[in-house]
Design an enzyme around this catalytic site. Structure first.
Site, PDB file in Angstrom:
ATOM      1  N   ARG A 159     -10.134  -1.012   3.637  1.00 37.89           N
ATOM      2  CA  ARG A 159      -9.439  -2.291   3.694  1.00 37.89           C
ATOM      3  C   ARG A 159     -10.267  -3.394   4.345  1.00 37.89           C
ATOM      4  NH1 ARG A 159      -4.621   0.123   2.350  1.00 37.89           N
ATOM      5  NH2 ARG A 159      -3.828   1.701   3.767  1.00 37.89           N
TER       6      ARG A 159
ATOM      7  N   LYS B 253      -4.761  -9.026  12.393  1.00 39.10           N
ATOM      8  CA  LYS B 253      -4.781  -7.595  12.095  1.00 39.10           C
ATOM      9  C   LYS B 253      -6.204  -7.191  11.760  1.00 39.10           C
ATOM     10  CE  LYS B 253      -3.117  -4.063   8.940  1.00 39.10           C
ATOM     11  NZ  LYS B 253      -2.078  -3.665   7.988  1.00 39.10           N
TER      12      LYS B 253
ATOM     13  N   LYS C  20      -2.758  -6.833  16.271  1.00 37.55           N
ATOM     14  CA  LYS C  20      -2.752  -5.405  15.946  1.00 37.55           C
ATOM     15  C   LYS C  20      -4.146  -4.902  15.673  1.00 37.55           C
ATOM     16  CE  LYS C  20      -1.243  -2.608  12.098  1.00 37.55           C
ATOM     17  NZ  LYS C  20      -0.571  -2.554  10.848  1.00 37.55           N
TER      18      LYS C  20
ATOM     19  N   CYS D  46      -3.487  -2.568  -0.633  1.00 37.43           N
ATOM     20  CA  CYS D  46      -2.369  -3.406  -0.190  1.00 37.43           C
ATOM     21  C   CYS D  46      -1.958  -4.463  -1.209  1.00 37.43           C
ATOM     22  CB  CYS D  46      -2.713  -4.068   1.144  1.00 37.43           C
ATOM     23  SG  CYS D  46      -2.958  -2.866   2.466  1.00 37.43           S
TER      24      CYS D  46
ATOM     25  N   ARG E 110      -1.859   6.409   8.219  1.00 37.03           N
ATOM     26  CA  ARG E 110      -2.108   6.573   6.776  1.00 37.03           C
ATOM     27  C   ARG E 110      -1.395   7.813   6.262  1.00 37.03           C
ATOM     28  NH1 ARG E 110      -7.489   3.301   6.360  1.00 37.03           N
ATOM     29  NH2 ARG E 110      -6.549   1.507   7.370  1.00 37.03           N
TER      30      ARG E 110
ATOM     31  N   TYR F 146       5.757   3.064  18.999  1.00 32.66           N
ATOM     32  CA  TYR F 146       6.456   4.314  18.666  1.00 32.66           C
ATOM     33  C   TYR F 146       7.062   4.931  19.921  1.00 32.66           C
ATOM     34  CZ  TYR F 146       3.736   3.498  14.484  1.00 32.66           C
ATOM     35  OH  TYR F 146       3.189   2.906  13.365  1.00 32.66           O
TER      36      TYR F 146
ATOM     37  N   CYS G  27       0.809  -1.232   0.000  1.00 31.16           N
ATOM     38  CA  CYS G  27       0.000   0.000   0.000  1.00 31.16           C
ATOM     39  C   CYS G  27       0.838   1.276   0.000  1.00 31.16           C
ATOM     40  CB  CYS G  27      -0.981  -0.012   1.168  1.00 31.16           C
ATOM     41  SG  CYS G  27      -0.208  -0.041   2.778  1.00 31.16           S
TER      42      CYS G  27
HETATM   43  C1  PBG Z   1      -0.004  -1.271   5.965  1.00 27.78           C
HETATM   44  C2  PBG Z   1       0.083  -1.038   7.416  1.00 27.78           C
HETATM   45  C3  PBG Z   1      -0.766  -0.239   8.203  1.00 27.78           C
HETATM   46  C4  PBG Z   1      -0.199  -0.235   9.480  1.00 27.78           C
HETATM   47  C5  PBG Z   1       0.929  -1.025   9.442  1.00 27.78           C
HETATM   48  N1  PBG Z   1       1.088  -1.532   8.177  1.00 27.78           N
HETATM   49  C6  PBG Z   1      -1.945   0.528   7.812  1.00 27.78           C
HETATM   50  C7  PBG Z   1      -3.190  -0.173   7.461  1.00 27.78           C
HETATM   51  O1  PBG Z   1      -3.245  -1.394   7.415  1.00 27.78           O
HETATM   52  O2  PBG Z   1      -4.164   0.508   7.168  1.00 27.78           O
HETATM   53  C8  PBG Z   1      -0.721   0.541  10.647  1.00 27.78           C
HETATM   54  C9  PBG Z   1       0.306   0.875  11.685  1.00 27.78           C
HETATM   55  C10 PBG Z   1      -0.122   1.957  12.617  1.00 27.78           C
HETATM   56  O3  PBG Z   1      -1.260   2.452  12.575  1.00 27.78           O
HETATM   57  O4  PBG Z   1       0.716   2.347  13.454  1.00 27.78           O
HETATM   58  N2  PBG Z   1      -0.597  -2.407   5.541  1.00 27.78           N
END
Ligand code: PBG
Length: 324
Positions: free
Chosen positions: A219, A197, A250, A131, A207, A315, A123
């Protein structure tokens, strides 16, 4: 009067030494993984507007963020990239001269005792921001995406990633990436899969950070439905069968129940990812004076460990390590 055991325990706990001896869950710098965003160019540390305190780093300046982390005991980094070009297929994802690959090479050459992970997704590299491979009628084609992801993972492994972390959520991606890595003689490279996820509102600030908002749609077609815990667990366990080495849950905080359930189903190591929206939620509460910085951050991240995660992607890694 005969004291009940529980009551005596409470009194015994007034002894600080015993309290310390009996601590069940710990959070240590070695548990933390710091995500880093790398961008093209030189001499850059550009603040990310949606995530104050987090920056886009050009590869030459990475030592400024990596060295303080290492000095505090953080040893692992997860890389996201802003490519110098985007196209329909996201081919910059497997370009050895793009920022993630350059960053991996630089760190592998210059630091010992670190563990490098590359986020594997399309992505950030596609013009449409989805993605994977987009068909003419605007759907993400699962099987064609597997081919792109495999090429990206191989390129990241060649550049020096110890592990690749597929975050796209296509079906069969772990197996496809494992096969591609093995075929290319990269069987020592591991897979830390985003096994659970969820389609979450908490990725909002990210984003911006990775400039990867989908140009249309969302997504939800490929991320997991938050209200279906059984389905989430079933899906996560498929990654185990396909050869994942470590599983990611996540976002972390809103899905501690998922982490605990998954912990009961697998003996693989697990990682919780405290995502961008959780980062901003905590930062905002701290700035507003509503949350004590040190105690709040420790308690929030310790919960991820208590739920059964071995590792925590956050972070706040460098800051937290300083508090521990
Ligand atoms: C991309 C990805 C995302 C995150 C990690 N890899 C965004 C999404 O899936 O929309 C999010 C990480 C974050 O919010 O800290 N596939």
């Amino acid at each position: 009067m005969v004291g009940f055991p529980a009551v005596r325990m409470r009194r015994l706990r007034e002894n600080a030494t015993l309290r310390d001896m009996l601590t069940e869950v710990t959070l240590e710098p070695r548990h933390l993984i710091l995500p880093l965003f790398v961008c093209p160019g030189e001499g850059l540390a550009n603040p990310i507007p949606s995530m104050p305190g987090v920056f886009h780093w050009s590869v030459d300046r990475l030592p400024e963020v990596v060295e303080p982390a290492i000095a505090r005991g953080v040893r692992s980094f997860l890389f996201f990239g802003l490519p110098s070009y985007k196209d329909h297929e996201g081919s910059a994802a497997f370009d050895l001269e793009q920022p993630v690959q350059r960053a991996l090479r630089l760190l592998r050459e210059n630091y010992r005792d670190i563990f490098l992970i590359a986020d594997t997704c399309m992505c950030e590299y596609t013009t449409h921001g989805h993605c994977g491979h987009l068909t003419e009628d605007g759907r993400v084609d699962n099987d064609q995406t597997l081919e792109l992801l495999s090429r990206a993972a191989v390129s990241q492994a060649r550049a020096g990633a110890h592990m690749v972390a597929p975050s796209d959520m296509m079906d069969g991606r772990v197996g496809a990436i494992r096969a591609a890595l093995d075929f290319e003689g990269l069987s020592d490279t591991g897979i830390m899969s985003y096994a659970a996820k969820q389609a979450s509102a908490f990725y909002g600030p990210f984003r911006d950070a990775a400039s990867c908002a989908p140009a249309f749609g969302d997504r939800r077609g490929y991320q997991l439905p938050p209200m279906n815990p059984r389905e989430i667990i079933r899906d996560a366990l498929m990654d185990v069968d396909e050869g994942a080495d470590i599983l990611i849950v996540k976002p972390a905080g809103p899905y501690l129940d998922i982490a605990a359930r998954l912990r009961a189903k697998t003996n693989l190591p697990m990682t919780g990812y405290v995502v961008s929206g959780e980062y901003m939620m905590l930062q905002t509460a701290i700035t507003a004076g509503a949350l004590d910085r040190a105690r709040g951050l420790l308690e929030y991240h310790a919960a991820v460990r208590r739920a059964g995660c071995d590792l925590v992607i956050t972070y706040f890694a460098t800051e937290l390590a300083g508090l521990l």
